[in-house]
Design a protein around this motif. Structure first.
Motif, PDB file in Angstrom:
ATOM      1  N   ASP A   1       1.007  -1.266   0.311  1.00  0.00           N
ATOM      2  CA  ASP A   1      -0.078  -0.155   0.186  1.00  0.00           C
ATOM      3  C   ASP A   1       0.876   1.160   0.157  1.00  0.00           C
ATOM      4  N   ILE A   2       0.208   2.777  -0.486  1.00  0.00           N
ATOM      5  CA  ILE A   2       1.074   3.492  -0.412  1.00  0.00           C
ATOM      6  C   ILE A   2       1.460   3.481   0.563  1.00  0.00           C
ATOM      7  N   ASP A   3       1.189   3.332   1.993  1.00  0.00           N
ATOM      8  CA  ASP A   3       1.750   3.731   3.064  1.00  0.00           C
ATOM      9  C   ASP A   3       2.871   2.612   3.457  1.00  0.00           C
ATOM     10  N   SER A   4       3.148   2.473   3.340  1.00  0.00           N
ATOM     11  CA  SER A   4       4.244   0.984   2.729  1.00  0.00           C
ATOM     12  C   SER A   4       5.757   1.715   2.387  1.00  0.00           C
ATOM     13  N   TRP A   5       6.863   1.293   2.931  1.00  0.00           N
ATOM     14  CA  TRP A   5       8.160   1.107   2.199  1.00  0.00           C
ATOM     15  C   TRP A   5       8.166   0.068   2.498  1.00  0.00           C
ATOM     16  N   ALA A   6       7.910  -1.424   1.973  1.00  0.00           N
ATOM     17  CA  ALA A   6       8.299  -2.579   1.876  1.00  0.00           C
ATOM     18  C   ALA A   6       7.071  -3.526   0.874  1.00  0.00           C
ATOM     19  N   TRP A   7       7.594  -4.171   0.350  1.00  0.00           N
ATOM     20  CA  TRP A   7       6.529  -5.444  -0.628  1.00  0.00           C
ATOM     21  C   TRP A   7       6.364  -6.595   0.367  1.00  0.00           C
ATOM     22  N   LYS A   8       5.101  -6.857   0.914  1.00  0.00           N
ATOM     23  CA  LYS A   8       5.178  -7.900   1.341  1.00  0.00           C
ATOM     24  C   LYS A   8       4.194  -9.450   0.593  1.00  0.00           C
ATOM     25  N   PHE A   9       4.673 -10.798   1.201  1.00  0.00           N
ATOM     26  CA  PHE A   9       4.759 -11.856   0.652  1.00  0.00           C
ATOM     27  C   PHE A   9       4.654 -12.956   1.683  1.00  0.00           C
ATOM     28  N   GLN A  10       4.005 -13.640   0.814  1.00  0.00           N
ATOM     29  CA  GLN A  10       3.513 -15.042   1.886  1.00  0.00           C
ATOM     30  C   GLN A  10       3.066 -15.762   0.925  1.00  0.00           C
ATOM     31  N   GLY A  11       3.174 -16.845   1.254  1.00  0.00           N
ATOM     32  CA  GLY A  11       3.484 -18.511  -0.036  1.00  0.00           C
ATOM     33  C   GLY A  11       2.940 -19.091   1.169  1.00  0.00           C
TER      34      GLY A  11
ATOM     35  N   GLU B   1      13.530   5.471   8.872  1.00  0.00           N
ATOM     36  CA  GLU B   1      13.454   6.342   9.771  1.00  0.00           C
ATOM     37  C   GLU B   1      12.707   8.053   9.638  1.00  0.00           C
ATOM     38  N   VAL B   2      14.338   8.444   9.128  1.00  0.00           N
ATOM     39  CA  VAL B   2      15.200   9.717   8.690  1.00  0.00           C
ATOM     40  C   VAL B   2      14.646   9.830   7.553  1.00  0.00           C
ATOM     41  N   LEU B   3      14.418   8.763   6.622  1.00  0.00           N
ATOM     42  CA  LEU B   3      13.344   9.579   4.715  1.00  0.00           C
ATOM     43  C   LEU B   3      12.139   9.609   5.287  1.00  0.00           C
ATOM     44  N   LEU B   4      11.475   8.596   5.913  1.00  0.00           N
ATOM     45  CA  LEU B   4      10.367   8.787   6.170  1.00  0.00           C
ATOM     46  C   LEU B   4      10.212  10.236   6.392  1.00  0.00           C
ATOM     47  N   ALA B   5      10.613  10.075   7.736  1.00  0.00           N
ATOM     48  CA  ALA B   5      10.520  11.661   8.052  1.00  0.00           C
ATOM     49  C   ALA B   5      10.696  12.932   7.129  1.00  0.00           C
ATOM     50  N   ILE B   6      11.891  13.034   6.305  1.00  0.00           N
ATOM     51  CA  ILE B   6      12.058  13.815   5.044  1.00  0.00           C
ATOM     52  C   ILE B   6      11.310  13.693   4.979  1.00  0.00           C
ATOM     53  N   ALA B   7      10.796  12.238   3.814  1.00  0.00           N
ATOM     54  CA  ALA B   7       9.129  13.107   2.914  1.00  0.00           C
ATOM     55  C   ALA B   7       7.841  13.005   2.895  1.00  0.00           C
ATOM     56  N   ARG B   8       8.150  12.447   4.603  1.00  0.00           N
ATOM     57  CA  ARG B   8       6.477  12.598   5.222  1.00  0.00           C
ATOM     58  C   ARG B   8       6.338  14.680   5.006  1.00  0.00           C
ATOM     59  N   SER B   9       7.247  15.255   5.770  1.00  0.00           N
ATOM     60  CA  SER B   9       6.902  16.220   6.045  1.00  0.00           C
ATOM     61  C   SER B   9       6.766  17.584   5.206  1.00  0.00           C
ATOM     62  N   ALA B  10       7.050  16.645   3.392  1.00  0.00           N
ATOM     63  CA  ALA B  10       6.485  17.455   2.507  1.00  0.00           C
ATOM     64  C   ALA B  10       5.333  17.103   1.822  1.00  0.00           C
TER      65      ALA B  10
ATOM     66  N   ASP C   1      17.704  -2.544  -4.831  1.00  0.00           N
ATOM     67  CA  ASP C   1      17.244  -2.488  -3.358  1.00  0.00           C
ATOM     68  C   ASP C   1      16.904  -0.566  -3.778  1.00  0.00           C
ATOM     69  N   GLY C   2      15.730  -0.100  -3.405  1.00  0.00           N
ATOM     70  CA  GLY C   2      15.417   1.498  -3.391  1.00  0.00           C
ATOM     71  C   GLY C   2      14.333   1.961  -3.466  1.00  0.00           C
ATOM     72  N   TRP C   3      13.908   2.808  -3.503  1.00  0.00           N
ATOM     73  CA  TRP C   3      12.890   3.766  -3.419  1.00  0.00           C
ATOM     74  C   TRP C   3      12.322   4.788  -4.473  1.00  0.00           C
ATOM     75  N   VAL C   4      11.393   5.157  -4.801  1.00  0.00           N
ATOM     76  CA  VAL C   4      10.548   6.318  -5.102  1.00  0.00           C
ATOM     77  C   VAL C   4       9.581   7.516  -4.551  1.00  0.00           C
ATOM     78  N   LEU C   5      10.876   8.410  -4.053  1.00  0.00           N
ATOM     79  CA  LEU C   5       9.943   9.214  -3.095  1.00  0.00           C
ATOM     80  C   LEU C   5       8.918  10.275  -4.302  1.00  0.00           C
ATOM     81  N   GLN C   6       7.694  10.464  -4.017  1.00  0.00           N
ATOM     82  CA  GLN C   6       7.164  10.574  -5.116  1.00  0.00           C
ATOM     83  C   GLN C   6       5.884  11.476  -4.133  1.00  0.00           C
ATOM     84  N   PRO C   7       5.079  12.659  -4.483  1.00  0.00           N
ATOM     85  CA  PRO C   7       4.094  12.853  -3.846  1.00  0.00           C
ATOM     86  C   PRO C   7       2.680  12.000  -3.590  1.00  0.00           C
ATOM     87  N   ARG C   8       2.069  11.969  -2.691  1.00  0.00           N
ATOM     88  CA  ARG C   8       2.097  10.722  -2.285  1.00  0.00           C
ATOM     89  C   ARG C   8       0.243  11.100  -2.994  1.00  0.00           C
TER      90      ARG C   8
END
Lengths: 637, 80
Positions: free
Chosen positions: A319-329, A450-459, A470-477
């Motif tokens: 989901d858009i508020d998560s920073w990692a995909w989840k897997f179950q099998g 946690e630092v990345l989330l604080a930076i991203a969510r502040s904007a 290994d990485g993320w895309v920082l984009q507007p919600r």
């Protein structure tokens, strides 16, 4: 001095020792008339040239002897050809260079003939030059074609045949006039002497002119028809034709009769005109409907060595508020479980590829039970981005001692970790960058995520993890505001024909058209309102310590206004086609358009934002793969 | 506190939790009884708990209680 005799007659003698071969007649007449002596007009001297080297007369013996002397020299050379020197024989080619003295024109007695009587001789001057080259050429080197017979090629045509001949032009054609005068060359200078002391006996008119004409009676040369060359056609380059591939020749022959082999097969011919059975009445026309057949392909392998893994009942979520995909099998055999359970070496990475979409997960945990006849374990995994959060990542503390941009600060957090952050991943609709004043970016015992989330969510931005990197895309919600969504870029377009299930839940919420966002210790307070609204519906003020810049606060306020108002949460289930086929994989953060039968919203077309997606592949083998996207639609903007 | 609609279970849960209301007010008077008079950004007078900030400074209040003194920040406006 010569004196005329007093008699009425006188005798003259013209000494002529030199050859005057072509002189027809010389007439000298002296006629006394009243004390005067008249002379007859000197006759014209006509020279007829019939050949260049006619046999000499007796008076030419001296010259002939001179030529004979040269022949003696030549004879000696010819003897040397017959009997070559013994010592030089092995080294000399039989057609080698002629003796040196033959090449020297001076050796040959072709010099000017000796003048016996220079006073009364009409010399013929130098011998014509054309006589010398044939003699020299006769003793020259043999023709080149005789010495190089090996150059002839018999197995392929000469190279010139392979080339197109160049265009050629006609040269000046020989005219009949040129043909008539080109053979004879008048010696230059031409000296004619009539004796040393001879003077014309005309005391009254001394030095009378004597006209001597040398020339050739040009015979009329029949004008040959000019052979005007016609343009030759281009010769086509020819060569060996291309060889056909005989291997592909169709093998033809008599066909095999199927009927003949099957003796029991016989055509049944009815022996009555009545129909064998009554044909049914035709029904209504069938309804044409499209059918989509999906052939899914799922592979699960271990990343380290590509070991195939038997994993069933796969489910992947984000989901858009998560920073990692989840897997179950579900794992149903012991060997597969042993290959992926965490060990002392760390967590095991597995790669899941569904219809070309690849994910990489690290298996964090498993649980299950073994009963008689049934082995079943459930495994859970997350994206490797979890390594940047607890409990895997180390915490740190920090304060910026100098001004730093948000982008730089985010990259500094991930330095030496191997993880990357794509800030400007998408053109347009990107989160702006801002500057942290000195001391405004400070944290204590925080993990990098946690630092990345604080930076991203502040904007008002979110972190969308990559699937297999290994990485993320920082984009507007919300990349495009809801009021600009009609002209925005759509990441996914879903046609109603591919949707298997569609649900919608309406949720009322207050609508805002203005927001006040401010920092607490740094930055500024920014009052943001939406265009053309007046800002009469403000949102509650927002004070955030992480807001330090104007652009940052403006973007945060835009997200507050955009996320307000009544909305619907749409649950859309469809197949998971490959990336080349619409809609592909629907990912959180995408902007999606749903197309019903019509093109307007009233007929079922709408646009929204993807908040989450779940991919499920129940069962094993040729399973059915579905993706369920959760989309939010804002109705009041 | 962000209140964006979300499908994340944790976010949906935290959005329902009360509290964590933050605001910056201008303290007008310390009442001596553990409360202070203050005005909000739009001029509305309110009473907050705590006397840690002397008037006329600005204070950050969290859930109705004065937390710390904050500087007066410049103000600006923008349109989206």
């Amino acid at each position: 001095m010569y004196s005329l005799p007093t008699d009425s007659s006188a005798a003259f003698s013209l000494v002529n020792d030199t050859p005057l071969a072509a002189v027809n007649a010389v007439v000298l007449a002296f006629t006394p008339d009243g004390g005067s002596i008249y002379y007859q007009i000197p006759p014209g001297l006509t020279l007829r040239v019939g050949g260049r080297w006619t046999p000499g007369r007796e008076t030419d013996q001296h010259q002939a002897l001179a030529h004979q002397g040269a022949a003696v020299t030549d004879q000696g050379a010819m003897i040397s050809w017959d009997r070559p020197d013994d010592c030089a024989a092995p080294k000399r080619l039989p057609w080698g260079k002629a003796p040196h003295k033959d090449d020297e024109p001076a050796v040959l007695a072709w010099d000017r003939p000796p003048v016996k009587h220079t006073d009364n001789v009409i010399p013929w001057g130098d011998a014509p030059d054309k006589a010398a080259p044939p003699l020299a050429a006769a003793w020259d080197k043999p023709p080149a074609q005789d010495t190089e017979p090996v150059d002839l090629l018999y197995d392929k045509p000469p190279a010139r045949d392979l080339d197109k001949p160049g265009r050629w032009r006609s040269t000046t054609l020989p005219t009949p006039e040129l043909l008539a005068t080109s053979d004879y060359l008048i010696p230059d200078p031409l000296v004619i002497s009539l004796g040393g002391d001879y003077r014309l006996p005309d005391p009254g008119v001394p030095d009378q002119p004597v006209s001597i004409a040398l020339g050739q009676v040009a015979e009329a040369v029949a004008a040959e028809p000019l052979r005007i060359p016609a343009d030759r056609p281009y010769r086509l380059p020819w060569g060996q034709p291309h060889r056909n591939n005989d291997d592909y020749g169709l093998a033809w022959g008599w066909g095999h009769s199927k009927f003949r082999k099957d003796a029991r097969w016989r055509l049944q011919y009815p022996d009555t005109d009545d129909p064998i059975y009554k044909l049914p009445e035709p029904g209504d026309d069938p309804i044409e409907q499209d059918t989509i057949i999906m052939a899914n392909l799922i592979t699960v392998t271990r990343v380290s060595d590509g070991l195939p893994l038997a994993v069933h009942d796969i489910r992947i979520d984000l989901d858009i508020d998560s920073w990692a995909w989840k897997f179950q099998g579900t794992v149903i055999n012991q060997s597969t479980l042993a290959a992926i359970v965490p060990s002392w070496a760390g967590l095991v990475d597995v790669e899941v590829v569904i219809n070309g979409h690849a994910w990489v997960f690290m298996i964090e945990s498993y649980n299950g039970a073994t009963r008689h006849g049934d082995q079943r374990w459930t495994i859970q995994g997350v994206s490797r981005t979890q390594y940047m959060a607890g409990p895997y990542a180390n915490t740190s503390s920090y304060m910026n001692a100098a001004q730093v941009n948000a982008h730089q600060a985010a990259e500094a957090v991930l330095q030496y970790t191997g993880f990357l952050l794509d800030w400007n991943y998408l053109p347009g609709d990107t989160t702006p960058d801002w500057t942290y004043p000195v001391g405004s970016l400070s944290y204590q015992d925080r993990t990098p995520l946690e630092v990345l989330l604080a930076i991203a969510r502040s904007a008002g931005a979110v972190l969308i993890p990559h699937r297999d990197a290994d990485g993320w895309v920082l984009q507007p919600r919300l990349r495009a505001s809801p009021w600009d969504l009609d002209g925005a870029y759509m990441n996914a377009i879903v046609n109603h024909g591919i949707v298997t299930q569609l649900g919608e839940q309406y949720q009322p919420a207050p609508l805002f058209n203005a927001a006040y966002v401010s920092g607490t210790n740094y930055g500024q307070g920014v009052s943001v309102s939406r265009y053309f609204t007046g800002g009469d519906k403000p949102a509650p003020d927002l004070f955030d310590q992480g807001i330090v810049a104007h652009d940052q606060a403006k973007e945060r306020a835009r997200q507050i206004i955009a996320n307000s108002g009544a909305h619907s949460l749409v649950t859309l289930t469809c197949a998971l086609p490959p990336a080349s086929t619409a809609p592909g994989l629907i990912e959180p953060g995408d902007q999606l358009e749903y197309q019903a039968a019509g093109e307007t919203e009233s007929s079922g077309r709408w646009r929204g934002y993807v908040l989450g997606v779940s991919i499920s592949a129940p069962g094993s083998g040729a399973v059915s793969v579905n993706q369920t996207a959760r989309i939010i639609r804002y109705h009041e903007h | 506190m962000s209140t964006e609609p979300s499908v994340n279970p944790w976010r949906k849960f935290t959005n329902m939790l009360p509290g964590n209301l933050r605001a910056v007010v201008t303290v007008t008077a310390n009442n001596g009884d553990g409360t202070s008079n203050a005005t909000t950004r739009d001029g509305t007078p309110i009473v907050v708990k705590g006397e840690g900030v002397a008037p006329p400074n600005q204070a950050l209040i969290v859930d109705g209680e004065i937390s710390v003194q904050v500087p007066a920040l410049p103000q600006s406006s923008a349109e989206v």
